[in-house]
Design an enzyme around this catalytic site. Sequence first.
Site, PDB file in Angstrom:
ATOM      1  N   SER A  32       4.060   2.135   8.332  1.00 40.04           N
ATOM      2  CA  SER A  32       3.779   1.066   7.374  1.00 40.04           C
ATOM      3  C   SER A  32       4.996   0.682   6.558  1.00 40.04           C
ATOM      4  CB  SER A  32       2.723   1.522   6.381  1.00 40.04           C
ATOM      5  OG  SER A  32       1.476   1.361   6.946  1.00 40.04           O
ATOM      6  N   GLY A  33       5.036  -0.578   6.222  1.00 40.88           N
ATOM      7  CA  GLY A  33       6.152  -1.069   5.403  1.00 40.88           C
ATOM      8  C   GLY A  33       7.344  -1.455   6.245  1.00 40.88           C
TER       9      GLY A  33
ATOM     10  N   HIS B   2       0.817  -1.225   0.000  1.00 37.79           N
ATOM     11  CA  HIS B   2       0.000   0.000   0.000  1.00 37.79           C
ATOM     12  C   HIS B   2       0.844   1.266   0.000  1.00 37.79           C
ATOM     13  CE1 HIS B   2       0.248   0.095   4.520  1.00 37.79           C
ATOM     14  NE2 HIS B   2       0.209   1.387   4.285  1.00 37.79           N
TER      15      HIS B   2
ATOM     16  N   ASP C  65      -0.440  -7.495   1.392  1.00 42.28           N
ATOM     17  CA  ASP C  65       0.142  -6.152   1.544  1.00 42.28           C
ATOM     18  C   ASP C  65       1.659  -6.267   1.736  1.00 42.28           C
ATOM     19  OD1 ASP C  65       0.412  -3.466   1.750  1.00 42.28           O
ATOM     20  OD2 ASP C  65      -0.458  -3.303   3.766  1.00 42.28           O
TER      21      ASP C  65
HETATM   22  N1  ARG Z   1      -1.332   2.039   7.261  1.00 39.65           N
HETATM   23  C1  ARG Z   1      -0.442   2.753   8.103  1.00 39.65           C
HETATM   24  C2  ARG Z   1       0.662   3.369   7.284  1.00 39.65           C
HETATM   25  O1  ARG Z   1       0.509   3.486   6.087  1.00 39.65           O
HETATM   26  C3  ARG Z   1       0.055   1.936   9.238  1.00 39.65           C
HETATM   27  C4  ARG Z   1      -1.019   1.709  10.188  1.00 39.65           C
HETATM   28  C5  ARG Z   1      -0.649   0.919  11.345  1.00 39.65           C
HETATM   29  N2  ARG Z   1      -1.716   1.101  12.220  1.00 39.65           N
HETATM   30  C6  ARG Z   1      -1.778   0.592  13.444  1.00 39.65           C
HETATM   31  N3  ARG Z   1      -2.800   0.893  14.175  1.00 39.65           N
HETATM   32  N4  ARG Z   1      -0.833  -0.180  13.885  1.00 39.65           N
HETATM   33  O2  ARG Z   1       1.654   3.861   7.779  1.00 39.65           O
END
Ligand code: ARG
Length: 310
Positions: A229-230, A78, A128
């Site tokens: 993320s990642g 993503h 993902d």
């Molecule tokens: N989707 C988020 C990002 O792009 C990360 C989210 C992680 N969320 C969590 N509640 N641990 O950075």
Amino acid sequence: MEVWVRCIFLLLLQILTGGHGDILPLVWGHPRDAGKIIGGQDALQGKWPWQVSLCIAEDGHICGGSLIHEVWVLTAAHCFRRSLNPRLYHVKVGGLTLSLLEPHSTLVAVRDIFVHPAYLWGDASSGDIALVQLDTPLQPSQFTPVCLPAAQAPLSPGTVCWVTGWGATQERDLASVLQELAVPLLDSEECEKMYHIRGSSLSGKRVIQSDMLCAGFVEGQKDSCQGDSGGPLVCDINSSWIQVGITSWGIGCARPHRPGVYTRVPAYVHWIQKTLEENRSDAYGCHSRASGPHQILLPVLLAFALPGSL
Ligand code: ARG
């Protein structure tokens, strides 16, 4: 002009003009977005040497990632929602902060991006996971790769692992030092149940897919967050850091009954190996603190197939 040339040019311009212009931030990421994992602490230089920042020239830091090889970064699919054009992205290696002026850090261009075919470009999608091939190989002195688990290795609930990143904090402070947070792995069925507590919009739907792994706290308070993320979720197994998860999604951050959800790396080890092989890279090798560097950790991988699963 090549994005990186423009990037370096703008950076030099900013240094020469005293750094007061709005041309390019000296740190990747708008101050509004700079911050920490929620409830974590500053990491020490060199503690997580596989951690990288994936960045876009215009916007700065967008995601974390981990080095699994001298030309390969593991990250989340993503992270590439904006574009799949490799020329837009750079990877910052060896940094403790998001500053482009940090000594011992390197900015590397991206040659190619491989997104897992199961990823559907929607919220909370399976698959993902993505691999980023760097344009130039890193030197051994510039990085240490993280180890991958055995394919399908079961993971024991309760195992305390670590998540790292430069993502958002509740406090939104401007410190941009890499954050670390210890989080226990959670049982997938327990996690599924938690997500249905006051989650009426999710009723009847399976939320935690078999390629996902939850980690965190029933009561919330501590979690990864946007911008993490990642990045990797790693466990210390027999004195080696093994990456078991990739920060993927959550509902809000650090909320009660909404733990962080990570891509389950053991589900994708074959895809990772296949992608590296098809693109002419040798099998990955990570450093075992127990038995010296540059070793393919097969014994460790096997030892990691512990009883009990999530
Ligand atoms: N989707 C988020 C990002 O792009 C990360 C989210 C992680 N969320 C969590 N509640 N641990 O950075």
